[in-house]
Design a protein around this motif. Structure first.
Motif, PDB file in Angstrom:
ATOM      1  N   GLN A  14       2.143   1.788  -3.413  1.00  0.00           N
ATOM      2  CA  GLN A  14       1.074   2.344  -4.235  1.00  0.00           C
ATOM      3  C   GLN A  14       0.863   3.833  -3.941  1.00  0.00           C
ATOM      4  N   ASP A  15       0.956   4.201  -2.676  1.00  0.00           N
ATOM      5  CA  ASP A  15       0.767   5.604  -2.299  1.00  0.00           C
ATOM      6  C   ASP A  15       1.860   6.499  -2.869  1.00  0.00           C
TER       7      ASP A  15
ATOM      8  N   GLN B 111       0.829  -1.207   0.000  1.00  0.00           N
ATOM      9  CA  GLN B 111       0.000   0.000   0.000  1.00  0.00           C
ATOM     10  C   GLN B 111       0.865   1.258   0.000  1.00  0.00           C
TER      11      GLN B 111
ATOM     12  N   ALA C 255       1.373  13.565   1.970  1.00  0.00           N
ATOM     13  CA  ALA C 255       1.039  12.382   2.767  1.00  0.00           C
ATOM     14  C   ALA C 255       0.120  12.777   3.911  1.00  0.00           C
TER      15      ALA C 255
ATOM     16  N   THR D 254       1.165   9.080  -5.434  1.00  0.00           N
ATOM     17  CA  THR D 254       0.503  10.322  -5.039  1.00  0.00           C
ATOM     18  C   THR D 254       1.460  11.281  -4.369  1.00  0.00           C
TER      19      THR D 254
END
Length: 311
Positions: free
Chosen positions: A55-56, A52, A158, A59
């Motif tokens: 994947q983040d 995860q 974040a 962004t």
């Protein structure tokens, strides 16, 4: 995306092999003298959340510290990076990976030692540096990472981790009476009373894992009470095959947080031990497993070795 390649602004020398355990030790994160616990813009990476976090990174930038949390140099770098992550307030997420606990993930980064710092941008790893560094050097590299992230469209922030500390305090349950009695006894250095309280708790519920662990910890404190570290180490060095002497120094290592050293010392003796010596080593190892906690990955590895040597 194109592969960003900011160059480290200093030499990456200074990394240590992952198996090196003889450097100055630091208390575990969250304890006095150790690195801070994860929180805010700092997260500890595990098998469960690693994918995860990768994947983040599409962004917002992710910076991964591969470390050994109880090594002093690693803890110092982790503290510095965590402070900068909080200061940057989400411009990047700091992920801390215990390379000893999660060797497969560390291998994916091709880390040759710890500490090692790697950026992840849009799922792509970007080696930054290995070894210790000054704050100025670290900030310079991080600024390069953020510039590369902006050039590649990774400009999100974040989210800070929620810290429900006040709520946790409100719902915190009191210790069972006998556990509280033992805790209070330890606080006033009455180890015999603590032993009696934990023993009584185990008699009432043999499956009380916390009481079993507490009793093992009290036994360790009793054995090391008043011991002189220098004398214990000298005796162990002078008699490397003397099981009693090695048990004594292993106790001192365990008390000082050098878990790997304590376990390795006894495991090394086990294959050649016989009779009462073998049983003494087995018993002490099992006690250490309770002190450290059965969920600790070091316990799982040591338990497998012990069983192999015993049978």
């Amino acid at each position: 995306m194109s592969n960003p390649t900011p160059e480290p602004s200093y030499s990456p020398r200074g990394a240590v092999d992952l198996s090196a355990l003889n450097r100055p030790q630091s208390p575990p994160p969250g304890t006095p003298g150790g690195a801070p616990t994860a929180g805010g813009f700092v997260v500890d990476l595990t098998d469960a959340n690693f994918q995860q976090v990768v994947q983040d990174s599409t962004t917002y930038p992710v910076v991964v510290l591969l470390w050994m949390p109880t090594d002093q140099a690693n803890a110092d770098l982790g503290t510095l990076l965590g402070r900068i992550a909080e200061e940057y307030a989400g411009r990047f997420l700091l992920g801390r990976l215990d390379a000893e606990a999660y060797p497969q993930i560390a291998a994916a980064f091709q880390a040759q030692g710890v500490p090692t710092v790697v950026a992840v941008l849009a799922g792509q790893p970007l080696p930054l540096f290995a070894g210790a560094a000054s704050e100025e050097q670290v900030r310079g590299v991080l600024d390069q990472v953020l510039a590369a992230a902006e050039q590649n469209g990774v400009t999100g922030r974040a989210p800070g981790a929620q810290e429900p500390a006040e709520e946790a305090e409100e719902v915190e349950e009191p210790l069972p009476p006998l556990h509280q009695e033992a805790y209070d006894a330890i606080e006033r250095d009455d180890l015999e009373a603590a032993e009696a309280a934990y023993t009584k708790a185990i008699k009432q519920d043999p499956k009380d894992a916390q009481a079993v662990a507490g009793l093992a910890q009290v036994a360790l404190m009793q054995r090391t009470r008043g011991a002189d570290l220098h004398q214990v180490r000298t005796a162990a060095a002078d008699a490397p095959d003397d099981v009693a002497a090695q048990l004594a120094v292993a106790d001192m290592d365990m008390l000082g947080g050098k878990v790997d050293d304590a376990l390795a010392r006894l495991l090394d003796l086990l294959p050649g031990a016989e009779g009462d010596d073998k049983e003494a080593l087995r018993t002490r190892l099992v006690e250490y497993f309770e002190v450290v906690g059965p969920s600790d990955p070091r316990v799982g590895r040591a338990r497998r070795k012990m069983m192999m040597f015993l049978y």
